[in-house]
Design an enzyme around this catalytic site. Structure first.
Site, PDB file in Angstrom:
ATOM      1  CB  SER A 723     -10.270  18.095  51.051  1.00  0.00           C
ATOM      2  OG  SER A 723      -9.997  18.518  49.751  1.00  0.00           O
ATOM      3  CG  ASP A 801      -2.332  16.366  49.494  1.00  0.00           C
ATOM      4  OD1 ASP A 801      -2.646  16.220  48.298  1.00  0.00           O
ATOM      5  OD2 ASP A 801      -3.153  16.672  50.379  1.00  0.00           O
ATOM      6  CG  HIS A 833      -6.099  15.112  49.184  1.00  0.00           C
ATOM      7  ND1 HIS A 833      -5.819  16.283  49.849  1.00  0.00           N
ATOM      8  CD2 HIS A 833      -7.436  15.145  48.930  1.00  0.00           C
ATOM      9  CE1 HIS A 833      -6.926  16.994  49.995  1.00  0.00           C
ATOM     10  NE2 HIS A 833      -7.916  16.324  49.448  1.00  0.00           N
TER      11      HIS A 833
END
Length: 856
Positions: A723, A801, A833
């Site tokens: 991320s 995602d 994600h």
């Protein structure tokens, strides 16, 4: 007290992890995979039994008073969460013992693979970062011993009638006629036979006594078309869930409504009311995501507001219904605000918190502007809601319904030149003056989050003054909070945790979690809110603590650990007699596990050139030999709202770190400027310039370790993160290819204009006001700096995602191809994600080991 690792598991996890294998003896893919499996077994065993979601229940019998503590955890042979309990001793012993745990439910399995969960449940798990399975939440009505919990795509209830016995309890499936998942169940506090839930973005209520159901809102028509049905009820927007940590949008009235209007006020026992948020996403962009896992179609749709684009709009409403003598639902009446909140607060962009006051005379709302520099806490009388005569008739004239209504009041304001961090600390205190309100609040106005006791006057807002433009310089006519008194309860260069406080109103004490004694350790503290003095710490130093209280704030549970000691759990009594407040151990729920094969990381710190002390974790390579240098992996996050370096056992969250160390790598974690827990000055270092300063803090930490004699090989350093950490991994290899030999980027943000409004604009403002910040912080602006050598960049992304969507990686690949730069790509078609699937997770970790072995 410590228990030994079970012999059967010990034999498994201590084999095949001899140290510097990756440096001198390349392993096959299967061998690396086996190593991942072994390490996962070890860390899972050490972490998976950790209990959580505690509730106390006390029952008085003619001969004794019994207390039972319920919690979620795993049985010795189970692999999923279930309801467990321990029976606490009638008196507090001088020496606490380990209490036997018992499963509450008889022959109940809640196991469902992720693929069988509904889309709504999968997305909820993503927003909450939920990794456990089975029973993940429950509600307990303490005086009845009644439980309600969701599991296996259904809702269940059970009653633990007699806590003097250990007889098992049999759960009952709560039947329904609705299709699809029933989410966010809540029991009515004034009638525990009533259970509300969300189904397909509308609010329903069921009567547990007779199985009757009633649909309370009608925002959805059943077409499933996002363009045709932009409204929802009781469900927060994506941004509110993901960036402001609010996961619910409806709230039962805690008592019969106490307004002056006979239409809305009702003292009868057969009338009930809910406050709810109606969300309109009609202006929010629709994002199409290729989704091979969605049956019957290859594209899934989401509402996703990119930076600079419109957000969802929110309004508060009430719904009131009656229950007849036979248990059947009667008339349903809807109420809407007499004047929209935007009339009074035209700057309002987000409703970050909402709920009821304890007496049900008001509802409150916390409103935040788009720049997230101004927040108002607004108190709304229930009489400010007027009935909708013809629900759904948009042309109705509200003025014809009511001519005179009480106005709302602003009871507190937050202003910041940096940004306002939202929190969950708002507790209304008893008060006798009807024109005033008293409450506990948390603010970062001193530069660190601290507790305040506030008294405000309830003054009517003037909508004409409120309509003046707040953003226009020199305008100061908007509704202001009339704060009569504000007293700081805590102070200093340390932070109060913003998640929760516990208030003992009888003794006028507030309990909170804070970082007062050690920035790396969370502890429980107590302070008087009427006679504030130095807070009293109630938990032991050397650990990080997470606590849960009983209803009278006289007992609490602490789940605690350190980097070197696995998680423990104990129950404590709070003693107020004979001197200062203190605690005594009531019982031990879980002692730490002694495991010879667990290699704890080492905490380190150093004085940074920035003027701050920076903290880090160092995982020594297994089998380390003195004087040798080892290939090093910097595991980076580096962004705001996260503190990775703490004195606690990280468990599964740091499984990758342990797997790398067991294969002969030195692993480094550093919290640089921009991370949380250190105050606004430390956190705001990245304001308006994401991605331009974080890497230097990370490199400074690596250089410190190298100069301090740690076994870091500065010629063989890799950087890996997920991320925001994936974003920095790409920037690290682009900005400092001389330091980082390889970069592994998981689910990376590559262009902040593609990420959501709530997060991005907090740190970068809207794109039109910070074009340079967006441009300089974009990975796409650095593509020409990426190395020309092969096998230096590995990109990993889940194809479905919906948070950092695959468009980011697609845009990066397009730019890399255009610049003819080499890269490697690993896609997980059915992952979002977070990589939730067990097999996909093992493949990912094995692939990391293989890539590093071959190229670092």
């Amino acid at each position: 007290m410590a228990t030994e690792i079970p012999p059967d598991l010990s034999e498994v996890v201590t084999s095949g992890t001899t140290g510097q294998i990756s440096s001198f003896c390349p392993q096959s893919w299967r061998s690396l995979h086996q190593n991942v499996i072994e390490r996962r077994k070890l860390i899972t065993m050490l972490a998976s039994r950790v209990p959580g979601s505690f509730h106390f229940r006390t029952q008085t019998t003619p001969n004794d008073t019994k207390t039972r503590l319920y919690f979620l955890g795993m049985t010795s042979k189970g692999r999923e969460n279930t309801l467990l309990y321990v029976d606490l001793p009638s008196t507090t012993p001088e020496v606490a013992s380990v209490l036997p745990q018992w499963p509450l439910l008889e022959s109940f399995s809640a196991s469902l693979p992720t693929s069988q969960l509904s889309r709504e449940e999968q997305l909820m798990r993503e927003r909450k970062r939920m990794g456990t399975y089975g029973i993940t939440s429950y509600e307990l009505i303490e005086w009845q011993g009644k439980f309600v919990f969701p599991a296996s795509n259904s809702l269940y209830t059970c009653v633990d009638v007699d806590i003097t016995t250990t007889d098992p309890v049999y759960p009952v499936n709560i039947g329904t006629r609705v299709e699809g998942a029933r989410l966010d169940p809540k029991v009515c506090p004034t009638n525990t036979q009533l259970l509300a839930f969300i189904n397909q973005s509308d609010i329903w209520v069921t009567n547990l006594e007779n199985g009757e159901e009633c649909r309370l809102t009608f925002t959805k028509k059943g077409s499933g078309n996002l363009e045709e049905e932009p409204l929802s009820a009781g469900v927060p927007s994506f941004v509110v869930q993901e960036e402001f940590d609010r996961y619910t949008s409806y709230w039962w009235s805690p008592a019969p409504l106490q307004g002056h209007d006979p239409d809305i006020s009702d003292q009868s026992d057969s009338s009930y009311c809910l406050l709810y948020e109606e969300v309109d996403e009609g202006d929010v962009e629709i994002l199409n995501i290729f989704s091979p896992s969605v049956e019957g179609r290859n594209v899934d749709q989401y509402r996703y507001p990119r930076a600079g684009t419109p957000n969802a709009k929110s309004v508060l409403k009430l719904v009131k219904f009656s229950l007849g003598p036979s248990g059947k639902f009667g008339q349903v009446q809807h109420y809407q605000l007499y004047e929209p909140l935007l009339t009074f607060f035209p700057w309002m962009e987000y409703m970050v918190r909402a709920g009821w006051t304890p007496d049900a005379k008001h509802v409150y709302a916390e409103l935040l502007d788009r720049e997230q520099k101004h927040l108002s806490v607004v108190l709304i009388p229930v009489d400010f809601f007027v009935p909708v005569q013809n629900f759904g008739d948009e042309d109705m004239n509200v003025d014809s319904v009511r001519k005179t209504v009480p106005s709302l009041s602003v009871i507190y304001e937050e202003n910041s030149d940096i940004w306002v961090n939202t929190h969950d600390i708002l507790h209304f205190l008893p008060h006798s003056v009807p024109t005033e309100v008293k409450f506990l609040w948390a603010s970062e106005k001193s530069g660190f989050r601290h507790l305040y006791r506030v008294k405000s006057k309830l003054e009517s807002c003037d909508k004409q003054l409120c309509a003046m433009d707040l953003l226009e310089e020199g305008q100061d006519g908007h509704c202001k909070a009339n704060v009569i008194q504000e007293e700081m309860l805590t102070s200093g260069d340390w932070e109060v945790n913003g998640k929760q406080i516990w208030v003992d109103e009888e003794r006028e004490i507030v309990y909170f979690i804070g970082l007062k004694d050690n920035v790396l350790e969370t502890h429980l503290y107590a302070v008087s809110y009427t006679r504030p003095s130095e807070p009293v710490r109630l938990t032991a130093l050397g650990y990080s603590h997470s606590v849960s209280f009983n209803s009278d704030c006289l007992s609490f549970v602490s789940v605690y650990s350190s980097v070197s000691e696995t998680t423990s759990c104990a129950v404590y009594r709070i003693l107020h007699d004979n001197g200062p407040i203190r605690t005594r151990t009531w019982g031990i729920i879980m002692p730490p596990i002694a495991c010879p094969d667990y290699h704890a990381p080492e905490l380190f710190c150093y004085q940074s050139d920035s003027g701050f002390v920076h903290h880090g974790l160092f995982f020594h390579p297994h089998g380390e030999e003195g004087g040798k240098k080892y290939p090093t992996v910097l595991m980076v996050y580096g962004g705001p709202q996260v503190q990775q370096v703490t004195n606690s056992f990280k468990g599964i969250r740091f499984l990758r770190h342990h797997a790398l160390a067991s294969n002969g790598y030195a692993v480094v974690v550093i919290d640089g400027r921009g991370s949380c827990g250190r105050g606004l000055k430390f956190e705001s270092h990245i304001k308006d310039r994401l991605g331009t300063v974080e890497i230097e803090d990370q490199i400074e930490g690596l250089q410190f370790l190298s100069s301090a004699g740690f076994c870091v090989d500065m010629d063989r350093v890799g950087i890996h993160g997920w991320s925001y950490g994936g974003y920095l991994s790409l920037l690290g290899i682009a900005q400092r290819p001389d330091v980082f030999k390889v970069g592994i980027a998981g689910a990376p943000v590559v262009n902040w204009q593609l990420y959501d409004t709530g997060y991005t604009e907090r740190y970068l403002n809207v794109p039109s006001r910070n074009e340079a910040g967006y441009r300089q912080g974009s990975v796409l602006s650095h593509v020409d700096k990426f190395p020309d050598e092969e096998n230096r960049i590995l990109i990993i992304h889940g194809l479905i995602d919906e948070n950092v969507h695959f468009h980011h990686t697609s845009a990066l690949i397009t730019a890399l191809v255009k610049a003819c730069k080499p890269y490697r790509l690993q896609i997980y078609p059915n992952e979002r994600h977070g990589i939730r699937n067990h097999e996909a997770s093992e493949h990912y970790k094995t692939m990391i080991l293989s890539f590093l072995q071959n190229h670092l």
